[in-house]
Design a protein around this motif. Structure first.
Motif, PDB file in Angstrom:
ATOM      1  N   PRO A   1      10.416  99.992  77.821  1.00  0.00           N
ATOM      2  CA  PRO A   1       9.361 100.233  78.812  1.00  0.00           C
ATOM      3  C   PRO A   1       8.056  99.527  78.442  1.00  0.00           C
ATOM      4  O   PRO A   1       7.789  99.310  77.258  1.00  0.00           O
TER       5      PRO A   1
ATOM      6  N   ILE B   1       9.778 105.980  80.894  1.00  0.00           N
ATOM      7  CA  ILE B   1      10.709 104.923  81.339  1.00  0.00           C
ATOM      8  C   ILE B   1      10.743 104.735  82.853  1.00  0.00           C
ATOM      9  O   ILE B   1      11.263 103.733  83.319  1.00  0.00           O
ATOM     10  N   SER B   2      10.203 105.713  83.646  1.00  0.00           N
ATOM     11  CA  SER B   2      10.244 105.516  85.104  1.00  0.00           C
ATOM     12  C   SER B   2       8.867 105.165  85.649  1.00  0.00           C
ATOM     13  O   SER B   2       8.735 104.770  86.795  1.00  0.00           O
TER      14      SER B   2
ATOM     15  N   SER C   1      14.911 105.838  86.215  1.00  0.00           N
ATOM     16  CA  SER C   1      14.451 104.505  85.820  1.00  0.00           C
ATOM     17  C   SER C   1      15.401 103.420  86.348  1.00  0.00           C
ATOM     18  O   SER C   1      14.967 102.388  86.864  1.00  0.00           O
TER      19      SER C   1
ATOM     20  N   VAL D   1      14.841  99.893  81.217  1.00  0.00           N
ATOM     21  CA  VAL D   1      14.994 101.227  80.636  1.00  0.00           C
ATOM     22  C   VAL D   1      14.745 101.219  79.125  1.00  0.00           C
ATOM     23  O   VAL D   1      14.029 102.077  78.595  1.00  0.00           O
TER      24      VAL D   1
END
Ligand code: F6R
Length: 607
Positions: free
Chosen positions: A597, A488-489, A587, A594
């Motif tokens: 993704p 997610i990041s 994120s 978030v």
């Protein structure tokens, strides 16, 4: 992955389809489309991008009333992300949407070309529409039956025939379809989230059965055209469970739902508040008789739950437990026989590789037990026994509450099996169960750390690489922390067994590189501290997570997160919450989507 909705009834179909597609957005997709009858003509509107863009396009189109149609969110597999490749696809008298993959599409395409028929898209789905149209001689069911005899692969289809306005035909093989009839009409979808608005009662379309949806009813027939009555299922959550409920993202909501999902998963399986009891799940104690080996097969986060399960089971059962990545397992000629217990773990219950692993285990006469969140899903249906996680619908692509619920099921299996096997005493089991219950308030307390973790994440948002290290159970949790963060990041991250760092990876640890160090296990705490000192000596930026009152020399870390005191074995539950929050807030700080993704799908129904 792709989402399906079909509706025929008494209200405006376009609205039902768009709302259904919005409910299915979480599955991950890159284009969307709907087709609906206007008289005996089928209108199709599709677009790349979001369902909101599709909604705009539908609003701009000439206003036509429709009470029957199909809608789809596509996650590209065959052919790029273009309007043309989006579903629905029409060929001749057939318009359809499809989830899954037609493996022999090229061979069929060549045959159709010999007959002078050519697709306009690059999709396997259009080939299916062409095939059905070429076999259609006025009898929809006959055409579908002939077509599926030619199709290899997994599929769920909803099909409109222009000669039968107001009717939808559906069939599936390996990809899910659930349906209900309500006062508004008949609805079918790839997942319950799109049906819940209409009914809590639904059925799973059995594989290779044809559903014919009309306003009045749904008829299900097998391939001999015998009418069957599908088994009705009931969901115990309502439409609000699939909404954000005031949280900015589904992921944050689901992280906060963990005390409740753990309670619902654990408590009903404890007899007289003391010992595990699976009788209400229909799992007899005899299934553990003669088992001398356990294999856990799963993918991604579910597989990481298996890594924790392995440690717990081996400790308690003293028999070998292996954890297999489902997509690898099936091609490795694994050793399985009737003395093997194969546990498959899956939130969706539809993950293609996990399902294939389960089928392999069934073929080898293993006892199969699945830990699944979605009732009536393929993995649940095809396993000998199911221990459901009662986590409720998980909408965010990143799995959170399903993971901790999976852990709790694996702990319960370990305790139950060990008690039956006699490798733990009743008194030990009672004390284990007490510890497991203590996880629920501890997780609740861990959630209070959210704001502190949010602040720590401001330091991570611009980093390019992050390492997670731990030993034993903490290594299993490091794997989970790493996948959560990267998915997610979009920050590259790796999980390492802390003792393994100096055998290669330490060369990547330089000034300012974040290392998230998990040190929750007292038996190996000092060893872990030595590994942290190794990265500290290379000027790593260390975030340390410890359990309860561990004594920490503050010079070894930049931030120290203290978990509520729990027995070491239970620390995975609280650690998981911290790792989820670290991923979530990183994120958010990076301004990313978030819940959805890029490139990822919630339910991975292709191999
Ligand atoms: C990561 C994640 C995935 C899933 C994996 C298996 O957050 O959600 O890694 O765990 O795709 O999915 P299920 O559990 O549905 O079989």
């Amino acid at each position: 992955m792709c989402g399906i909705i079909g509706f025929t009834g008494y209200s405006e179909a376009k609205n039902v389809l768009l709302e259904g597609l919005e409910a299915l957005e979480y599955r991950g997709y890159d284009s969307a489309g709907i087709a609906f009858f206007h008289g005996d003509r089928v209108n199709t509107i599709k677009t790349t991008g979001k369902v909101s863009s599709l909604r705009d396009k539908v609003l701009l189109s000439a206003e036509t009333m429709s009470t029957c149609g199909i809608g789809h969110t596509r996650w590209a597999t065959h052919g790029g992300v273009t309007d043309t490749n989006s579903h629905p696809h029409t060929f001749g008298r057939v318009t359809l949407i499809h989830n899954g993959i037609i493996e022999n599409y090229h061979e069929l395409e060549l045959e159709l070309a010999d007959a002078g028929k050519y697709p306009v898209s690059q999709t396997d789905t259009e080939i299916a529409a062409m095939l059905i149209d070429s076999l259609y001689e006025g009898d929809a069911i006959a055409a579908i039956k002939k077509a599926i005899a030619r199709l290899d692969g997994a599929y769920a289809f909803c099909i409109l025939f222009s000669e039968e306005p107001e009717v939808i035909y559906c069939i599936r093989n390996g990809s899910p379809l659930v349906a209900c009839h309500a006062k508004e009409g008949s609805v079918i979808a790839s997942d319950m989230v799109a049906l819940i608005k209409y009914s809590r009662e639904y059925f799973v379309l059995p594989e290779l059965h044809i559903a014919r949806l009309t306003k009045e009813n749904i008829t299900v027939t097998d391939l001999n055209e015998t009418v069957i009555t599908p088994k009705m299922l009931y969901v115990n959550w309502d439409v609000t469970a699939a909404q954000k409920g005031g949280y900015p993202h589904f992921m944050l909501k689901e992280i906060h739902e963990q005390p409740e999902s753990l309670r619902s998963t654990i408590i009903p399986r404890i007899k007289n508040k003391q010992l595990p009891d699976f009788s209400a799940d229909g799992i007899p104690e005899q299934i553990f008789d003669g088992i001398n080996r356990v294999i856990i097969a799963a993918c991604g986060t579910a597989m990481h739950a298996g890594l924790v399960g392995k440690v717990m089971m081996e400790r308690l059962l003293r028999i070998p437990v292996t954890v297999e990545i489902a997509s690898e397992f099936r091609y490795q000629d694994p050793i399985i026989d009737e003395t093997t217990l194969v546990i498959t773990i899956s939130q969706s219950g539809e993950t293609a590789d996990t399902l294939a692993a389960l089928r392999l285990a069934n073929e080898h006469h293993a006892t199969t037990l699945s830990v699944v969140n979605v009732k009536g899903s393929s993995i649940a249906r095809e396993s000998d026994y199911v221990l459901y996680t009662h986590a409720g619908p998980e909408i965010a692509v990143a799995s959170t509450k399903a993971y901790t619920a999976q852990l709790s099921c694996l702990y319960l299996i370990a305790y139950h099996f060990a008690l039956i096997k006699g490798t733990i005493t009743e008194t030990e089991c009672i004390s284990n169960i007490e510890e497991l219950q203590s996880v629920i308030p501890a997780v609740e307390k861990t959630l209070d750390l959210a704001e502190d973790i949010n602040k720590i994440c401001a330091n991570l948002k611009d980093k390019e690489d992050i390492f997670f290290i731990g030993r034993g159970l903490d290594y299993a949790l490091s794997c989970e922390g790493s996948i959560k963060l990267k998915e997610i990041s979009y920050i590259h991250s790796e999980a390492y067994a802390a003792g393994e760092l100096k055998h290669g990876t330490l060369s990547l640890v330089t000034t300012g590189i974040p290392v998230i160090a998990l040190a929750t296990q007292s038996g190996i705490y000092n060893k872990m501290i030595s590994n942290i000192k190794e990265v500290r000596a290379r000027e790593a930026f260390v975030i340390l997570i410890t359990n309860g009152n561990a004594k920490v020399d503050s010079s070894i870390c930049d931030y120290h997160i203290t978990l509520p005191e729990l027995a070491d074995n239970m620390a995975p539950f609280t650690t998981a919450v911290v790792l989820q929050l670290l991923a979530y807030y990183t994120s958010v700080h990076r301004g990313l989507n978030v819940d959805q993704p890029r490139n990822l799908a919630k339910s991975v129904t292709v191999e």
